[in-house]
Design a protein around this motif. Structure first.
Motif, PDB file in Angstrom:
ATOM      1  N   LEU A  68      -9.149 -14.244  -6.363  1.00 57.96           N
ATOM      2  CA  LEU A  68      -8.795 -14.297  -4.943  1.00 57.96           C
ATOM      3  C   LEU A  68     -10.012 -14.710  -4.116  1.00 57.96           C
ATOM      4  O   LEU A  68      -9.907 -15.562  -3.220  1.00 57.96           O
ATOM      5  CB  LEU A  68      -8.255 -12.937  -4.487  1.00 57.96           C
ATOM      6  CG  LEU A  68      -7.917 -12.785  -3.001  1.00 57.96           C
ATOM      7  CD1 LEU A  68      -6.947 -13.858  -2.529  1.00 57.96           C
ATOM      8  CD2 LEU A  68      -7.317 -11.398  -2.734  1.00 57.96           C
ATOM      9  N   GLY A 103       1.343  -1.050  -5.014  1.00 60.79           N
ATOM     10  CA  GLY A 103       0.679  -0.818  -3.737  1.00 60.79           C
ATOM     11  C   GLY A 103      -0.825  -0.651  -3.843  1.00 60.79           C
ATOM     12  O   GLY A 103      -1.540  -0.840  -2.854  1.00 60.79           O
ATOM     13  N   PHE A 104      -1.323  -0.335  -5.024  1.00 59.25           N
ATOM     14  CA  PHE A 104      -2.773  -0.220  -5.218  1.00 59.25           C
ATOM     15  C   PHE A 104      -3.399  -1.611  -5.165  1.00 59.25           C
ATOM     16  O   PHE A 104      -4.292  -1.882  -4.366  1.00 59.25           O
ATOM     17  CB  PHE A 104      -3.079   0.465  -6.564  1.00 59.25           C
ATOM     18  CG  PHE A 104      -4.530   0.767  -6.777  1.00 59.25           C
ATOM     19  CD1 PHE A 104      -5.112   1.895  -6.220  1.00 59.25           C
ATOM     20  CD2 PHE A 104      -5.321  -0.080  -7.541  1.00 59.25           C
ATOM     21  CE1 PHE A 104      -6.465   2.180  -6.410  1.00 59.25           C
ATOM     22  CE2 PHE A 104      -6.676   0.194  -7.729  1.00 59.25           C
ATOM     23  CZ  PHE A 104      -7.248   1.328  -7.171  1.00 59.25           C
ATOM     24  N   VAL A 105      -2.874  -2.498  -5.984  1.00 57.93           N
ATOM     25  CA  VAL A 105      -3.363  -3.879  -6.004  1.00 57.93           C
ATOM     26  C   VAL A 105      -3.116  -4.544  -4.644  1.00 57.93           C
ATOM     27  O   VAL A 105      -3.993  -5.214  -4.091  1.00 57.93           O
ATOM     28  CB  VAL A 105      -2.671  -4.678  -7.134  1.00 57.93           C
ATOM     29  CG1 VAL A 105      -2.995  -6.164  -7.022  1.00 57.93           C
ATOM     30  CG2 VAL A 105      -3.095  -4.143  -8.503  1.00 57.93           C
ATOM     31  N   LEU A 127       2.121 -11.019  -9.140  1.00 55.63           N
ATOM     32  CA  LEU A 127       0.659 -11.099  -9.151  1.00 55.63           C
ATOM     33  C   LEU A 127       0.144 -10.569 -10.485  1.00 55.63           C
ATOM     34  O   LEU A 127       0.416  -9.432 -10.866  1.00 55.63           O
ATOM     35  CB  LEU A 127       0.076 -10.299  -7.987  1.00 55.63           C
ATOM     36  CG  LEU A 127      -1.433 -10.482  -7.731  1.00 55.63           C
ATOM     37  CD1 LEU A 127      -1.815 -11.947  -7.584  1.00 55.63           C
ATOM     38  CD2 LEU A 127      -1.866  -9.702  -6.506  1.00 55.63           C
ATOM     39  N   ASN A 128      -0.597 -11.427 -11.198  1.00 52.27           N
ATOM     40  CA  ASN A 128      -1.014 -11.084 -12.550  1.00 52.27           C
ATOM     41  C   ASN A 128      -2.361 -11.746 -12.850  1.00 52.27           C
ATOM     42  O   ASN A 128      -2.971 -12.350 -11.967  1.00 52.27           O
ATOM     43  CB  ASN A 128       0.079 -11.523 -13.543  1.00 52.27           C
ATOM     44  CG  ASN A 128       0.040 -10.750 -14.848  1.00 52.27           C
ATOM     45  OD1 ASN A 128      -0.991 -10.242 -15.265  1.00 52.27           O
ATOM     46  ND2 ASN A 128       1.180 -10.664 -15.514  1.00 52.27           N
ATOM     47  N   LYS A 145      -6.697  -6.010   2.190  1.00 47.43           N
ATOM     48  CA  LYS A 145      -7.968  -5.734   2.869  1.00 47.43           C
ATOM     49  C   LYS A 145      -9.054  -6.720   2.469  1.00 47.43           C
ATOM     50  O   LYS A 145      -9.952  -7.016   3.256  1.00 47.43           O
ATOM     51  CB  LYS A 145      -8.404  -4.298   2.589  1.00 47.43           C
ATOM     52  CG  LYS A 145      -7.499  -3.291   3.306  1.00 47.43           C
ATOM     53  CD  LYS A 145      -7.803  -1.865   2.892  1.00 47.43           C
ATOM     54  CE  LYS A 145      -6.916  -0.872   3.642  1.00 47.43           C
ATOM     55  NZ  LYS A 145      -6.936   0.466   2.991  1.00 47.43           N
ATOM     56  N   PHE A 202      -7.602  -5.596 -14.618  1.00 45.37           N
ATOM     57  CA  PHE A 202      -6.448  -6.217 -13.957  1.00 45.37           C
ATOM     58  C   PHE A 202      -6.790  -6.460 -12.493  1.00 45.37           C
ATOM     59  O   PHE A 202      -6.726  -7.585 -12.003  1.00 45.37           O
ATOM     60  CB  PHE A 202      -5.214  -5.310 -14.091  1.00 45.37           C
ATOM     61  CG  PHE A 202      -3.943  -5.935 -13.578  1.00 45.37           C
ATOM     62  CD1 PHE A 202      -3.227  -6.830 -14.353  1.00 45.37           C
ATOM     63  CD2 PHE A 202      -3.463  -5.623 -12.319  1.00 45.37           C
ATOM     64  CE1 PHE A 202      -2.055  -7.412 -13.881  1.00 45.37           C
ATOM     65  CE2 PHE A 202      -2.293  -6.204 -11.832  1.00 45.37           C
ATOM     66  CZ  PHE A 202      -1.586  -7.091 -12.620  1.00 45.37           C
ATOM     67  N   ALA A 221       0.980   3.719  -4.841  1.00 47.92           N
ATOM     68  CA  ALA A 221      -0.209   3.416  -5.640  1.00 47.92           C
ATOM     69  C   ALA A 221       0.123   3.297  -7.131  1.00 47.92           C
ATOM     70  O   ALA A 221      -0.454   2.470  -7.825  1.00 47.92           O
ATOM     71  CB  ALA A 221      -1.282   4.472  -5.422  1.00 47.92           C
ATOM     72  N   ASP A 222       1.041   4.110  -7.606  1.00 47.58           N
ATOM     73  CA  ASP A 222       1.446   4.025  -9.014  1.00 47.58           C
ATOM     74  C   ASP A 222       2.918   3.627  -9.079  1.00 47.58           C
ATOM     75  O   ASP A 222       3.766   4.279  -8.466  1.00 47.58           O
ATOM     76  CB  ASP A 222       1.237   5.376  -9.721  1.00 47.58           C
ATOM     77  CG  ASP A 222      -0.239   5.668  -9.977  1.00 47.58           C
ATOM     78  OD1 ASP A 222      -0.835   4.999 -10.841  1.00 47.58           O
ATOM     79  OD2 ASP A 222      -0.793   6.551  -9.296  1.00 47.58           O
ATOM     80  N   ALA A 242       2.728  -5.136 -15.531  1.00 46.00           N
ATOM     81  CA  ALA A 242       3.027  -6.536 -15.232  1.00 46.00           C
ATOM     82  C   ALA A 242       3.873  -7.166 -16.342  1.00 46.00           C
ATOM     83  O   ALA A 242       4.818  -7.918 -16.073  1.00 46.00           O
ATOM     84  CB  ALA A 242       1.729  -7.323 -15.035  1.00 46.00           C
ATOM     85  N   ILE A 244      -8.066   2.344  -2.433  1.00 49.51           N
ATOM     86  CA  ILE A 244      -7.282   1.977  -1.249  1.00 49.51           C
ATOM     87  C   ILE A 244      -7.474   2.975  -0.107  1.00 49.51           C
ATOM     88  O   ILE A 244      -6.631   3.092   0.772  1.00 49.51           O
ATOM     89  CB  ILE A 244      -5.789   1.815  -1.600  1.00 49.51           C
ATOM     90  CG1 ILE A 244      -5.199   3.123  -2.125  1.00 49.51           C
ATOM     91  CG2 ILE A 244      -5.619   0.720  -2.642  1.00 49.51           C
ATOM     92  CD1 ILE A 244      -3.678   3.054  -2.298  1.00 49.51           C
ATOM     93  N   GLY A 284       0.759  -1.253   0.000  1.00 50.63           N
ATOM     94  CA  GLY A 284       0.000   0.000   0.000  1.00 50.63           C
ATOM     95  C   GLY A 284       0.788   1.301   0.000  1.00 50.63           C
ATOM     96  O   GLY A 284       0.189   2.372   0.003  1.00 50.63           O
ATOM     97  N   ASN A 326      -2.813  -3.308  -1.618  1.00 51.08           N
ATOM     98  CA  ASN A 326      -3.664  -2.860  -0.530  1.00 51.08           C
ATOM     99  C   ASN A 326      -5.073  -3.424  -0.666  1.00 51.08           C
ATOM    100  O   ASN A 326      -5.715  -3.786   0.332  1.00 51.08           O
ATOM    101  CB  ASN A 326      -3.702  -1.326  -0.506  1.00 51.08           C
ATOM    102  CG  ASN A 326      -4.282  -0.796   0.790  1.00 51.08           C
ATOM    103  OD1 ASN A 326      -5.447  -0.461   0.851  1.00 51.08           O
ATOM    104  ND2 ASN A 326      -3.480  -0.772   1.840  1.00 51.08           N
ATOM    105  N   ILE A 327      -5.554  -3.536  -1.902  1.00 55.17           N
ATOM    106  CA  ILE A 327      -6.877  -4.134  -2.129  1.00 55.17           C
ATOM    107  C   ILE A 327      -6.845  -5.610  -1.734  1.00 55.17           C
ATOM    108  O   ILE A 327      -7.734  -6.110  -1.053  1.00 55.17           O
ATOM    109  CB  ILE A 327      -7.327  -3.934  -3.593  1.00 55.17           C
ATOM    110  CG1 ILE A 327      -7.694  -2.449  -3.808  1.00 55.17           C
ATOM    111  CG2 ILE A 327      -8.508  -4.836  -3.936  1.00 55.17           C
ATOM    112  CD1 ILE A 327      -7.897  -2.036  -5.248  1.00 55.17           C
ATOM    113  N   VAL A 328      -5.784  -6.310  -2.140  1.00 55.07           N
ATOM    114  CA  VAL A 328      -5.637  -7.725  -1.797  1.00 55.07           C
ATOM    115  C   VAL A 328      -5.600  -7.906  -0.274  1.00 55.07           C
ATOM    116  O   VAL A 328      -6.318  -8.734   0.290  1.00 55.07           O
ATOM    117  CB  VAL A 328      -4.354  -8.321  -2.433  1.00 55.07           C
ATOM    118  CG1 VAL A 328      -3.968  -9.639  -1.777  1.00 55.07           C
ATOM    119  CG2 VAL A 328      -4.554  -8.503  -3.940  1.00 55.07           C
TER     120      VAL A 328
END
Lengths: 331, 331
Positions: free
Chosen positions: B237, A228-230, A179-180, A236, B229, A147-148, A192, B181, A144, A232-234
């Protein structure tokens, strides 16, 4: 002595859980010294009458308070006497060996970044979170902070994560997965696809290729690399799914007379199960790439979680994590 | 009569499950006509001796087979006589009202896109997947069609998803959440920040703001908007977590003599629970933005899942989904 500075005002139930966690840790580790960073009088009142080794606990007066929604950069600029900033400053000045906060993650990141600084060559420090996967942990990085990201950032996350997993999580030759959304090299978004090429050609990584969402709980990789965007979603989402499971179990299994009866036997097993998945055992997330040990604990931490975060901070110092990162990272 | 063209060779257990699913659907819906697209002789052999209304099932001979890893665009160009391409062509030519495939998702998307075409104004068709959230469903869009997106694409996903949720999932005034996020408008990556602004100013959406990973299983939003993505990672998940949950339950609860005994009582409840979460009840994902009804079913579908996907295809035609999308989408 290993000296850990604790942001005493971090977390939903501060300062109590930080004080309690610190005292638990002092009892468990005789080589530990704790510096509680927070309002002196408040902390003294919380410590009064408690039983602990006074020679190994001190208070660093940090009366300024920060809110969960304050802007991280602004906290660092305008509140030098907050617990989160002081804990980082103590590490920088060599008065503490490691720091810890259960407060605003962004603020901890900013404090560590601006007050301690980055390891030479690291473009973007990242948050590495050990995710509970069955009975083991997989390190999710970045969870997290950024983010970009650009492909090279993700490669650095992979390398730092790999070292952390082998040194702190004790995984030999950790398997690194990108992670893809497909297994093949040409799958995914632009980030990716380019990262895949970088990771494939790295000689100091055990890169196992792309992993998909379903591979996370399956434990396919020891280090899960993403922006960090992906991440943080994962993080949470996994948290939310466990919570949902708990609710469903409670609602579905322990209702009705028959259910209650059967529940007596089953409850023991579910307690064991919960224990195996106990997030408070994880011991917090690490700021990877900062030139000092800074551990972030969950805002909902209890005393045991704080104790475990202190344990991880202590262990990171013991094994010389920062030196190991510096020596082993080639960019 | 509502005519649904089924890619008979799609899915891990094709053609059996497609044939079985079609027969189940024919039995259930008397206004249904099914066109099985696949190798004629093979399908005839599978139908031989089966009991069904012959006047409502026909075979469209499509002898070309596609593999799961074949490039979608190439399949459309080089295999016009595959089930996945034929099913789309039948819709375009007005010989079928809707199509369905449990095969290669990319191939179905490409077939629908190139053979049926897009609704005017839609820049990127997306995959909308109803995720099981407790006892209801939340529509995840885009679940994997577009790995790299621009803010305007996400706004279109939100609008199409909102219409689908209200028309097909029967949610009144569906709550649309942007997967991000953090809760605040300024949180997230560049894509999310810009999309937030677009969604906030849309007058035809019930936009509830940003939602986080943990809000997905909590059911905070009825429509979850993200790029393909992130969406594909989330989808897989969630799938993987349910699977893991099942394994843990099995392993932890039903072991040991006491556990086995208690299990007799508890099993009934878990079966109920599983039923509530049964993915085969979802009825497949929709290609939103294509100018025709095309439903994608999971590769691991069983006959019941295919039957439910046919049900959703039929219902989409019945309510005039495509017309509703055309009339209600303002870009």
């Amino acid at each position: 002595m290993i000296r850990v500075a604790v942001d005493a005002m971090g977390g939903d139930r501060a300062p109590e859980i930080n004080v309690d966690g610190a005292l638990l840790a002092l009892e468990r580790f005789s080589d530990l010294q704790v510096i509680l960073c927070g309002p002196k009088e408040l902390l003294e009142s919380k410590l009064r009458g408690r039983n602990y080794d006074h020679s190994r606990l001190e208070i660093d007066d940090a009366p300024e308070l920060v809110a969960m929604d304050e802007h991280p950069g602004k906290i660092v600029r305008t509140k030098p006497n907050s617990g989160v900033v002081r804990s980082a400053v103590l590490v920088k000045q060599g008065q503490a060996d490691a720091a810890l906060s259960a407060g605003n993650t962004g603020a901890a990141m900013a404090a560590a970044l601006f007050k301690i600084g980055r390891i030479a060559g690291v473009e973007r420090p990242a948050i590495g979170v050990p995710l509970p996967i069955g009975r083991k942990f997989a390190l999710l990085v970045d969870a997290g902070a950024n983010a970009d990201c650009r492909p090279n950032h993700l490669m650095q996350f992979a390398k730092m994560g790999s070292i952390y997993a082998s040194q702190i999580l004790k995984v030999a030759n950790p398997k690194v997965g990108l992670l893809n959304i497909g297994e093949e090299a040409e799958k995914g978004n632009e980030l990716a696809k380019e990262t895949y090429q970088l990771l494939s050609s790295a000689t100091d990584l055990n890169f196992i290729g792309n992993i998909e969402g379903r591979d996370i709980p399956a434990g396919t990789a020891d280090v899960i690399v993403c922006d960090g965007f992906v991440g943080n979603i994962v993080l949470k989402l996994v948290e939310g799914m466990w919570k949902q499971f708990g609710l469903i179990l409670k609602e579905q299994i322990f209702t009705g007379l028959g259910g209650k009866f059967a529940g007596l036997t089953v409850k023991r097993r579910i307690d064991e199960l919960k224990k195996g998945l106990d997030v408070s055992e994880i011991g917090g997330a690490a700021l990877l790439g900062v030139e000092g040990v800074y551990i972030i604990s969950h805002g909902s931490s209890d005393a045991k979680a704080i104790m475990n975060a202190i344990r991880v901070a202590r262990e990171s110092v013991q094994i010389g994590l920062i030196e190991k990162l510096k020596q082993n990272i080639t960019f």
